[in-house]
Design a protein around this motif. Structure first.
Motif, PDB file in Angstrom:
ATOM      1  N   LEU A 145       0.808  -1.215   0.000  1.00 22.53           N
ATOM      2  CA  LEU A 145       0.000   0.000   0.000  1.00 22.53           C
ATOM      3  C   LEU A 145       0.843   1.267   0.000  1.00 22.53           C
ATOM      4  N   ALA A 146       1.883   1.323   0.815  1.00 22.53           N
ATOM      5  CA  ALA A 146       2.681   2.550   0.895  1.00 22.53           C
ATOM      6  C   ALA A 146       3.269   2.917  -0.460  1.00 22.53           C
ATOM      7  N   ASP A 147       3.742   1.920  -1.199  1.00 27.81           N
ATOM      8  CA  ASP A 147       4.315   2.193  -2.515  1.00 27.81           C
ATOM      9  C   ASP A 147       3.236   2.554  -3.530  1.00 27.81           C
ATOM     10  N   ILE A 148       2.051   1.934  -3.422  1.00 27.29           N
ATOM     11  CA  ILE A 148       0.945   2.311  -4.299  1.00 27.29           C
ATOM     12  C   ILE A 148       0.578   3.766  -4.075  1.00 27.29           C
ATOM     13  N   ALA A 149       0.462   4.162  -2.793  1.00 28.18           N
ATOM     14  CA  ALA A 149       0.081   5.544  -2.475  1.00 28.18           C
ATOM     15  C   ALA A 149       1.111   6.538  -2.992  1.00 28.18           C
ATOM     16  N   ARG A 150       2.401   6.214  -2.827  1.00 28.35           N
ATOM     17  CA  ARG A 150       3.451   7.121  -3.325  1.00 28.35           C
ATOM     18  C   ARG A 150       3.419   7.201  -4.848  1.00 28.35           C
ATOM     19  N   ALA A 151       3.192   6.062  -5.508  1.00 26.16           N
ATOM     20  CA  ALA A 151       3.155   6.062  -6.973  1.00 26.16           C
ATOM     21  C   ALA A 151       1.993   6.907  -7.485  1.00 26.16           C
ATOM     22  N   LEU A 152       0.813   6.749  -6.873  1.00 29.11           N
ATOM     23  CA  LEU A 152      -0.344   7.527  -7.310  1.00 29.11           C
ATOM     24  C   LEU A 152      -0.134   9.019  -7.056  1.00 29.11           C
ATOM     25  N   ALA A 153       0.490   9.356  -5.939  1.00 24.11           N
ATOM     26  CA  ALA A 153       0.768  10.770  -5.652  1.00 24.11           C
ATOM     27  C   ALA A 153       1.708  11.359  -6.695  1.00 24.11           C
ATOM     28  N   ALA A 154       2.718  10.585  -7.092  1.00 23.71           N
ATOM     29  CA  ALA A 154       3.650  11.067  -8.115  1.00 23.71           C
ATOM     30  C   ALA A 154       2.943  11.239  -9.457  1.00 23.71           C
ATOM     31  N   LEU A 155       2.081  10.306  -9.807  1.00 21.21           N
ATOM     32  CA  LEU A 155       1.346  10.418 -11.068  1.00 21.21           C
ATOM     33  C   LEU A 155       0.366  11.593 -11.028  1.00 21.21           C
ATOM     34  N   ALA A 156      -0.232  11.843  -9.857  1.00 23.98           N
ATOM     35  CA  ALA A 156      -1.199  12.940  -9.734  1.00 23.98           C
ATOM     36  C   ALA A 156      -0.572  14.298 -10.008  1.00 23.98           C
ATOM     37  N   GLU A 157       0.723  14.424  -9.733  1.00 25.87           N
ATOM     38  CA  GLU A 157       1.405  15.698  -9.949  1.00 25.87           C
ATOM     39  C   GLU A 157       1.396  16.109 -11.424  1.00 25.87           C
ATOM     40  N   ARG A 158       1.251  15.149 -12.322  1.00 23.70           N
ATOM     41  CA  ARG A 158       1.263  15.480 -13.749  1.00 23.70           C
ATOM     42  C   ARG A 158       0.007  15.020 -14.474  1.00 23.70           C
ATOM     43  N   THR A 159      -1.101  14.934 -13.731  1.00 26.90           N
ATOM     44  CA  THR A 159      -2.367  14.492 -14.314  1.00 26.90           C
ATOM     45  C   THR A 159      -3.438  15.550 -14.095  1.00 26.90           C
ATOM     46  N   ARG A 160      -4.131  15.916 -15.157  1.00 25.53           N
ATOM     47  CA  ARG A 160      -5.107  17.006 -15.086  1.00 25.53           C
ATOM     48  C   ARG A 160      -6.526  16.544 -14.754  1.00 25.53           C
ATOM     49  N   ALA A 161      -6.909  15.332 -15.109  1.00 25.71           N
ATOM     50  CA  ALA A 161      -8.317  14.949 -14.977  1.00 25.71           C
ATOM     51  C   ALA A 161      -8.538  13.698 -14.129  1.00 25.71           C
ATOM     52  N   SER A 162      -7.976  12.551 -14.520  1.00 25.55           N
ATOM     53  CA  SER A 162      -8.267  11.329 -13.770  1.00 25.55           C
ATOM     54  C   SER A 162      -7.130  10.324 -13.854  1.00 25.55           C
ATOM     55  N   ILE A 163      -7.058   9.495 -12.814  1.00 24.36           N
ATOM     56  CA  ILE A 163      -6.174   8.334 -12.785  1.00 24.36           C
ATOM     57  C   ILE A 163      -7.053   7.113 -12.560  1.00 24.36           C
ATOM     58  N   LEU A 164      -7.000   6.174 -13.468  1.00 19.50           N
ATOM     59  CA  LEU A 164      -7.725   4.918 -13.354  1.00 19.50           C
ATOM     60  C   LEU A 164      -6.701   3.827 -13.063  1.00 19.50           C
ATOM     61  N   PHE A 165      -6.891   3.117 -11.969  1.00 23.50           N
ATOM     62  CA  PHE A 165      -5.906   2.096 -11.613  1.00 23.50           C
ATOM     63  C   PHE A 165      -6.612   0.888 -11.025  1.00 23.50           C
ATOM     64  N   THR A 166      -5.880  -0.193 -10.921  1.00 27.17           N
ATOM     65  CA  THR A 166      -6.414  -1.407 -10.317  1.00 27.17           C
ATOM     66  C   THR A 166      -5.541  -1.825  -9.148  1.00 27.17           C
ATOM     67  N   PHE A 167      -6.163  -2.528  -8.219  1.00 29.74           N
ATOM     68  CA  PHE A 167      -5.427  -3.110  -7.095  1.00 29.74           C
ATOM     69  C   PHE A 167      -6.009  -4.485  -6.816  1.00 29.74           C
ATOM     70  N   ALA A 168      -5.243  -5.299  -6.117  1.00 25.18           N
ATOM     71  CA  ALA A 168      -5.701  -6.643  -5.750  1.00 25.18           C
ATOM     72  C   ALA A 168      -6.432  -6.540  -4.420  1.00 25.18           C
ATOM     73  N   PRO A 169      -7.755  -6.722  -4.401  1.00 24.41           N
ATOM     74  CA  PRO A 169      -8.500  -6.565  -3.151  1.00 24.41           C
ATOM     75  C   PRO A 169      -8.187  -7.695  -2.176  1.00 24.41           C
ATOM     76  N   ARG A 170      -8.133  -7.353  -0.897  1.00 22.67           N
ATOM     77  CA  ARG A 170      -7.853  -8.370   0.121  1.00 22.67           C
ATOM     78  C   ARG A 170      -9.150  -9.107   0.455  1.00 22.67           C
ATOM     79  N   THR A 171      -9.317 -10.290  -0.109  1.00 25.47           N
ATOM     80  CA  THR A 171     -10.506 -11.104   0.133  1.00 25.47           C
ATOM     81  C   THR A 171     -10.083 -12.530   0.467  1.00 25.47           C
ATOM     82  N   PRO A 172     -10.881 -13.272   1.246  1.00 28.22           N
ATOM     83  CA  PRO A 172     -10.548 -14.677   1.536  1.00 28.22           C
ATOM     84  C   PRO A 172     -10.422 -15.516   0.266  1.00 28.22           C
TER      85      PRO A 172
END
Length: 234
Positions: A145-172
Motif C-alpha cells: 500500500l505505501a508504494d501504491i500511495a506514493r506512486a499515485l501521488a507522483a502520477l497525480a502531480e502530472r495528471t489534469r483529470a483522472s487516474i484509473l488504476f487497479t489493485f488486488a483486493p484483500r478477500t478470503p
C-alpha cells in the motif's frame, strides 16, 4: 516528477523483480496471453478477466479523446493504448519490459503512428510530460500500500483529470486462490500479488486535497481478481 532518488527502496526491489519476470521468465507466455494464441485453462481465465477489466477502464474514459493526452502506465503489449489512440488521444505507453514494448510497437496500427508512442522504462520516472488521464491497469498490484500511495501521488502531480488504476483486493477467496496457485506449474504463475484492503486504499487517497474517488468495480474471472478505482481531480 519522481526521480530514482525519490522512489522508495521497496518499490525499486519489486520493480526489478517484475522486470526480470516480464522480460525474461515469462515473456513468451505474456505474448501468447495478450493475443488469440491457445493458452492453458488457467491462463484463459486470466485473459478473460483482463479483457473485461480493460473494457471497464476504457468505458470510464471519454469516447472522444481528441486533444487529450493519456499515459498507459504499465502498457504491456499495448491493447489499451491502441484503443485510446483510436479515440483520438495522444498516448504514451510505458512498460518496464523492453520485450513487451517491442511487441506493442509491432502490433500498433500504422494509422495511429502519429499519436501512439511506446517507451521502455518506469512509469514514475522519465520526461513524458503531463497528461489528462492516466491508466495503470494491473501495474500496481504487486506493490504494498505505501508504494501504491506514493506512486499515485507522483502520477497525480502530472495528471489534469483522472487516474484509473487497479489493485488486488484483500478477500478470503483471493488468498485461497494464491495458495492454490502455488501448486500450478511455474509457467502458469504470475509474480507475487500484494492484496490491499479497499478501505485502506480509500483512506490513503483521501489525504490528497483536490482529488476524490469515484467509480469502482471488481472483476473476478477464475484466477483473475482485480478491482478498478477511478480517482478524479476536483
Amino acid at each position: 516528477m519522481a526521480s530514482r532518488a525519490d522512489i522508495a527502496p521497496s518499490y525499486l526491489a519489486v520493480r526489478d523483480r517484475l522486470h526480470d519476470y516480464f522480460d525474461r521468465t515469462a515473456h513468451r507466455q505474456w505474448v501468447d496471453l495478450t493475443s488469440d494464441a491457445p493458452v492453458s485453462r488457467i491462463r484463459a481465465t486470466v485473459r478473460a478477466g483482463r479483457d473485461e477489466m480493460r473494457a471497464t477502464l476504457l468505458s470510464w474514459l471519454p469516447q472522444d479523446m481528441n486533444g487529450l493526452r493519456l499515459l498507459d502506465a504499465g502498457c504491456g503489449t499495448g491493447a489499451l493504448a491502441v484503443e485510446a489512440a483510436r479515440r483520438g488521444a495522444e498516448v504514451v505507453g510505458v512498460d518496464l519490459s523492453p520485450g513487451l514494448v517491442a511487441i506493442a510497437r509491432a502490433r500498433a496500427p500504422a494509422a495511429l503512428a502519429g499519436r501512439l508512442r511506446f517507451e521502455a522504462g518506469d512509469m514514475l520516472v522519465g520526461d513524458f510530460g503531463s497528461f489528462d488521464h492516466v491508466v495503470a491497469m494491473d501495474s500496481l498490484i504487486h506493490y504494498p500500500l505505501a508504494d501504491i500511495a506514493r506512486a499515485l501521488a507522483a502520477l497525480a502531480e502530472r495528471t489534469r483529470a483522472s487516474i484509473l488504476f487497479t489493485f488486488a483486493p484483500r478477500t478470503p477467496l483471493l488468498a485461497a486462490m494464491h495458495a492454490v496457485g502455488r501448486l500450478f506449474p511455474r509457467s502458469d504463475r504470475s509474480p507475487m500479488i500484494a492484496p490491499v484492503g479497499k478501505e485502506r486504499i480509500l483512506r490513503a487517497l483521501a489525504r490528497h486535497p483536490g482529488w476524490r474517488t469515484a467509480r469502482t468495480r471488481l472483476v473476478a474471472r477464475g484466477f483473475y481478481t482485480s478491482q478498478a478505482l477511478e480517482w478524479v481531480r476536483g
